[in-house]
Write a protein that holds these residues in place. Structure first.
Motif, PDB file in Angstrom:
ATOM      1  N   GLY A  82       5.537   4.270 -11.296  1.00  0.00           N
ATOM      2  CA  GLY A  82       5.985   5.264 -10.503  1.00  0.00           C
ATOM      3  C   GLY A  82       6.307   6.524 -11.404  1.00  0.00           C
ATOM      4  N   SER A 134      10.588   7.723  -8.248  1.00  0.00           N
ATOM      5  CA  SER A 134      10.460   6.449  -7.406  1.00  0.00           C
ATOM      6  C   SER A 134       9.390   5.392  -8.328  1.00  0.00           C
ATOM      7  CB  SER A 134       9.575   6.842  -6.363  1.00  0.00           C
ATOM      8  OG  SER A 134       8.281   7.414  -6.990  1.00  0.00           O
ATOM      9  N   ASN A 139       6.786   2.229  -7.844  1.00  0.00           N
ATOM     10  CA  ASN A 139       6.068   1.538  -6.983  1.00  0.00           C
ATOM     11  C   ASN A 139       5.629   0.318  -7.794  1.00  0.00           C
ATOM     12  OD1 ASN A 139       4.370   0.832  -4.913  1.00  0.00           O
ATOM     13  ND2 ASN A 139       3.003   2.525  -5.113  1.00  0.00           N
ATOM     14  N   SER A 140       5.459  -0.739  -6.846  1.00  0.00           N
ATOM     15  CA  SER A 140       4.739  -2.100  -7.256  1.00  0.00           C
ATOM     16  C   SER A 140       4.055  -2.976  -6.355  1.00  0.00           C
ATOM     17  CB  SER A 140       5.953  -2.981  -7.931  1.00  0.00           C
ATOM     18  OG  SER A 140       5.450  -4.281  -8.548  1.00  0.00           O
ATOM     19  N   ASN A 141       2.793  -2.323  -6.254  1.00  0.00           N
ATOM     20  CA  ASN A 141       1.963  -2.995  -5.088  1.00  0.00           C
ATOM     21  C   ASN A 141       1.408  -4.191  -5.397  1.00  0.00           C
ATOM     22  OD1 ASN A 141       2.172  -0.870  -3.443  1.00  0.00           O
ATOM     23  ND2 ASN A 141       0.515   0.287  -4.011  1.00  0.00           N
ATOM     24  N   ARG A 172       8.280  -3.962  -3.192  1.00  0.00           N
ATOM     25  CA  ARG A 172       7.255  -2.839  -3.090  1.00  0.00           C
ATOM     26  C   ARG A 172       7.570  -1.376  -3.657  1.00  0.00           C
ATOM     27  NH1 ARG A 172       4.888  -6.698  -3.216  1.00  0.00           N
ATOM     28  NH2 ARG A 172       3.960  -7.866  -1.908  1.00  0.00           N
ATOM     29  N   GLY A 173       8.713  -1.193  -3.947  1.00  0.00           N
ATOM     30  CA  GLY A 173       9.042   0.300  -4.443  1.00  0.00           C
ATOM     31  C   GLY A 173      10.207   0.520  -3.922  1.00  0.00           C
TER      32      GLY A 173
END
Length: 163
Positions: free
Chosen positions: A63, A94, A96-98, A110-111
């Motif tokens: 992020g 933010s 994010n962790s896809n 997922r974020g």
């Protein structure tokens, strides 16, 4: 291997700073790179002789985080151009962790958007014969909104072009 290289670089930096008796000068604004647990861009601008505002745009957990800091600088008399500083500020960003969630998150993470407060303490050195500034700092943070509370792992080296 990377940690050993970083430790060697920091040791060389401190050797140069503490054994260099040349006359260093202060600067008004510095723009550069910040490398550590998080990596990014840094801009430091002095609004008074001993007070600076610093903005950091850095990455963390796939992020982007923006941090604003108010810093008070104090001279270290033994080495001209070397200052220690302390201060505080805030961050927003933010995460994010896809693919792989952070170690503190549940598997479905997922974020999120984070907002928090930051502290900072460190050393700042301006070379006399080059428009270069080096800064080594520790910047703990506490996320107030959405995210794992206290972060105490933020140690970084900043290299800035000054003018």
């Amino acid at each position: 291997m990377v940690k050993k290289s970083m430790i060697a670089f920091v040791a060389m930096l401190f050797a140069l700073v503490f054994f260099n008796e040349s006359k260093a000068q202060t600067y008004a604004t510095g723009v550069g790179l910040r490398a550590g647990v998080t990596n990014g861009l840094t801009v430091k601008h002095f609004i008074q002789e001993d007070v600076a505002l610093e903005g950091i745009l850095h990455t963390r957990w796939r992020g982007l985080v923006i941090t604003g800091l108010y810093e008070v600088h104090k001279n270290i008399r033994e080495v001209r151009g070397l200052r220690w500083f302390y201060g505080g500020g805030a961050h927003i960003g933010s995460w994010n962790s896809n693919r792989v969630p952070p170690p503190w998150a549940d598997p479905d993470f997922r974020g999120t958007t984070v907002v928090g407060i930051d502290g900072i303490i460190g050393l700042d050195y301006k070379f006399v014969d080059a428009p270069i500034n080096l800064s080594l700092d520790y910047k703990p943070a506490f996320n107030i909104i959405n995210g794992a509370g206290f972060w105490g792992d933020e140690l970084a080296l900043s290299i800035r072009f000054t003018f």
